[in-house]
Write an enzyme that holds these catalytic residues in place. Structure first.
Site, PDB file in Angstrom:
ATOM      1  N   ASP A 134      78.203   6.656  87.930  1.00 11.84           N
ATOM      2  CA  ASP A 134      78.742   5.548  88.829  1.00 11.84           C
ATOM      3  C   ASP A 134      77.802   5.386  90.309  1.00 11.84           C
ATOM      4  O   ASP A 134      77.866   4.289  90.854  1.00 11.84           O
ATOM      5  CB  ASP A 134      79.963   5.240  89.093  1.00 11.84           C
ATOM      6  CG  ASP A 134      80.835   5.308  87.745  1.00 11.84           C
ATOM      7  OD1 ASP A 134      80.386   5.085  86.633  1.00 11.84           O
ATOM      8  OD2 ASP A 134      81.820   5.808  87.926  1.00 11.84           O
ATOM      9  N   THR A 164      77.952  11.741  89.297  1.00  5.65           N
ATOM     10  CA  THR A 164      78.566  10.492  88.918  1.00  5.65           C
ATOM     11  C   THR A 164      77.556   9.761  88.410  1.00  5.65           C
ATOM     12  O   THR A 164      76.552   9.309  89.298  1.00  5.65           O
ATOM     13  CB  THR A 164      79.684   9.785  89.560  1.00  5.65           C
ATOM     14  OG1 THR A 164      80.013   8.614  88.809  1.00  5.65           O
ATOM     15  CG2 THR A 164      79.313   9.681  90.965  1.00  5.65           C
ATOM     16  N   GLU A 205      84.436  11.820  92.416  1.00  3.63           N
ATOM     17  CA  GLU A 205      85.508  11.713  93.232  1.00  3.63           C
ATOM     18  C   GLU A 205      86.951  12.353  92.916  1.00  3.63           C
ATOM     19  O   GLU A 205      87.393  13.214  93.978  1.00  3.63           O
ATOM     20  CB  GLU A 205      85.998  10.251  93.445  1.00  3.63           C
ATOM     21  CG  GLU A 205      86.912   9.642  94.483  1.00  3.63           C
ATOM     22  CD  GLU A 205      87.458   8.374  93.897  1.00  3.63           C
ATOM     23  OE1 GLU A 205      86.892   7.706  92.846  1.00  3.63           O
ATOM     24  OE2 GLU A 205      88.377   7.860  94.473  1.00  3.63           O
ATOM     25  N   MET A 261      78.359   0.132  82.450  1.00  5.99           N
ATOM     26  CA  MET A 261      79.767   1.101  83.244  1.00  5.99           C
ATOM     27  C   MET A 261      79.566   1.013  84.749  1.00  5.99           C
ATOM     28  O   MET A 261      78.441   0.222  85.192  1.00  5.99           O
ATOM     29  CB  MET A 261      79.704   2.490  82.656  1.00  5.99           C
ATOM     30  CG  MET A 261      80.114   2.584  81.447  1.00  5.99           C
ATOM     31  SD  MET A 261      80.347   4.403  80.851  1.00  5.99           S
ATOM     32  CE  MET A 261      81.478   4.417  79.671  1.00  5.99           C
TER      33      MET A 261
HETATM   34  O1  F6P Z   1      83.067   7.517  85.857  1.00  7.41           O
HETATM   35  C1  F6P Z   1      82.066   7.300  85.019  1.00  7.41           C
HETATM   36  C2  F6P Z   1      82.458   6.360  83.733  1.00  7.41           C
HETATM   37  O2  F6P Z   1      81.503   6.691  82.841  1.00  7.41           O
HETATM   38  C3  F6P Z   1      82.620   5.033  84.085  1.00  7.41           C
HETATM   39  O3  F6P Z   1      81.564   4.373  84.477  1.00  7.41           O
HETATM   40  C4  F6P Z   1      83.825   4.659  83.161  1.00  7.41           C
HETATM   41  O4  F6P Z   1      84.500   3.572  83.682  1.00  7.41           O
HETATM   42  C5  F6P Z   1      84.548   5.919  82.621  1.00  7.41           C
HETATM   43  O5  F6P Z   1      83.643   6.812  83.253  1.00  7.41           O
HETATM   44  C6  F6P Z   1      84.747   5.973  81.449  1.00  7.41           C
HETATM   45  O6  F6P Z   1      85.577   6.971  81.098  1.00  7.41           O
HETATM   46  P1  F6P Z   1      85.770   7.636  79.721  1.00  7.41           P
HETATM   47  O7  F6P Z   1      84.724   8.479  79.502  1.00  7.41           O
HETATM   48  O8  F6P Z   1      86.997   8.510  80.027  1.00  7.41           O
HETATM   49  O9  F6P Z   1      86.144   6.439  78.766  1.00  7.41           O
END
Ligand code: F6P
Length: 343
Positions: free
Chosen positions: A128, A126, A104, A170
């Site tokens: 997610d 992603t 996004e 996550m």
């Molecule tokens: O958007 C992908 C993701 O893995 C999410 O599921 C999680 O909240 C976030 O990124 C974690 O981000 P970072 O790698 O910056 O800790």
């Protein structure tokens, strides 16, 4: 054409195969593709390769996790000087188009740049799976696979020690990773950001499963709303997203279950393990097809578009439409599958 390619946001399995597909197809068209390193930061600084990517640079990326182009969560639209640098560097390097591979946030920047007169094409990724306009994003299947493996392992301990185990996964504010992991892992309860938590119902589900088989597995999304928790101190990233990793969702839910049911309860977090490792075959195929189609968009001058999976077809959609609304779990889907968690 001279094309710049970048990957932004959290890495995920499939990014490398997608880049590979894009570069292979672009070379076939006779274009040159230059690696812009570290997401949008690579256009701010700039961090851009002097030589174009070759077939040998990308060929073996098919099975490699992470992103060989490196990544960052840089948002140039937060800072006018950074944005100017991005625009100046696109012009200075003579890029006819930029291929932006990301979620996004990365695609949001690509969409704005397109509106500002730059030729951009987006490729969605992603773990997610929360991007609109596409049925699935690569990274998701691989992440769910890691969680299912984790659940299978946790079940061994849960059964051996007659425990309840909560697995935190996550997924940000969408419960896709949690729901698919819970279904595929045969969990006894699932907690999703889309469905307000009902502690009584959760404990009943756990107790019922425990009474029947002497253990229970709960999957909790990192984005669930926790009861009686002050989140005012939450930290934000460059795109304004709350950092969810330090909310201790799994641990908190495990404590609640143990207090209420008096059953011995543990928690585990798969965390960034979900984002690493080789992509699954599904993600490799999806990513490769999307990468190839994105190169076709560039070649045909179909800018401001994102490639997407619809059913079994690869289609295109305006990037703007994809980044406008988060794709969350529809209530009907949850209603249809919740029987699996109330046995
Ligand atoms: O958007 C992908 C993701 O893995 C999410 O599921 C999680 O909240 C976030 O990124 C974690 O981000 P970072 O790698 O910056 O800790």
């Amino acid at each position: 054409m001279k094309i710049g390619i970048l990957t932004g946001g959290g890495d995920c399995p499939g990014l490398n195969p997608a880049v590979r597909g894009f570069v292979i197809k672009s070379i076939e068209y006779g274009h040159t593709v230059y690696a812009i390193r570290e997401g949008w930061r690579g256009l701010v600084k700039p961090i851009i390769d002097e030589a174009p990517l070759t077939l040998n640079d990308v060929d073996e990326l098919i099975y490699r996790g992470g992103t060989a182009l490196r990544s960052s969560r840089t948002n140039p639209y937060k800072d006018p000087a950074q944005l100017q640098a991005v625009k100046d560097n696109i012009k200075a390097h003579g890029f006819d188009a930029i291929g932006a591979f990301g979620g996004e946030d990365t695609l949001g920047v690509a969409s704005k740049l397109y509106k500002d007169g730059f030729n951009t094409v987006g490729c969605p990724k992603t773990m997610d799976n929360d991007l609109s306009e596409t049925d699935y994003t690569f990274g998701f299947d691989s992440a769910v696979g890691v969680n299912v493996d984790a659940i299978d392992r946790l079940r061994d301990t849960a059964r051996s020690h007659m425990r309840v185990i909560v697995l935190e996964v996550m997924g940000r504010h969408a419960g896709w990773v949690a729901l698919h992991s819970a279904i595929a892992g045969g969990a006894d309860a699932v907690l999703l950001p889309e469905i307000p938590m009902n502690v009584d119902e959760l404990c009943e589900q756990v107790q019922r499963a425990y009474d029947r088989k002497k253990y229970a597995i709960v999957v909790a999304s990192e984005g669930v709303e926790l009861p009686d928790t002050d989140e005012s101190e939450a930290t934000l990233d460059a795109f304004g997203h709350v950092n969810l990793s330090n909310r201790a969702v799994g641990e908190t839910i495990a404590k609640i279950i143990e207090e209420r049911t008096k059953l011995e309860t543990r928690s585990a977090v798969t965390g960034h393990i979900q984002r690493g490792g080789a992509p699954t075959a599904f993600d490799r195929v999806l990513a490769s097809r999307l990468g190839v189609r994105a190169a076709q968009c560039v070649h045909e001058g179909d800018f401001g578009k994102m490639v997407a999976l619809r059913g079994t077809d690869i289609v295109t959609a305006p990037i703007e439409a994809a980044v406008g609304t988060l794709k969350v779990i529809p209530v009907e889907l949850y209603e249809q599958v919740k029987t699996l968690f109330s046995k």
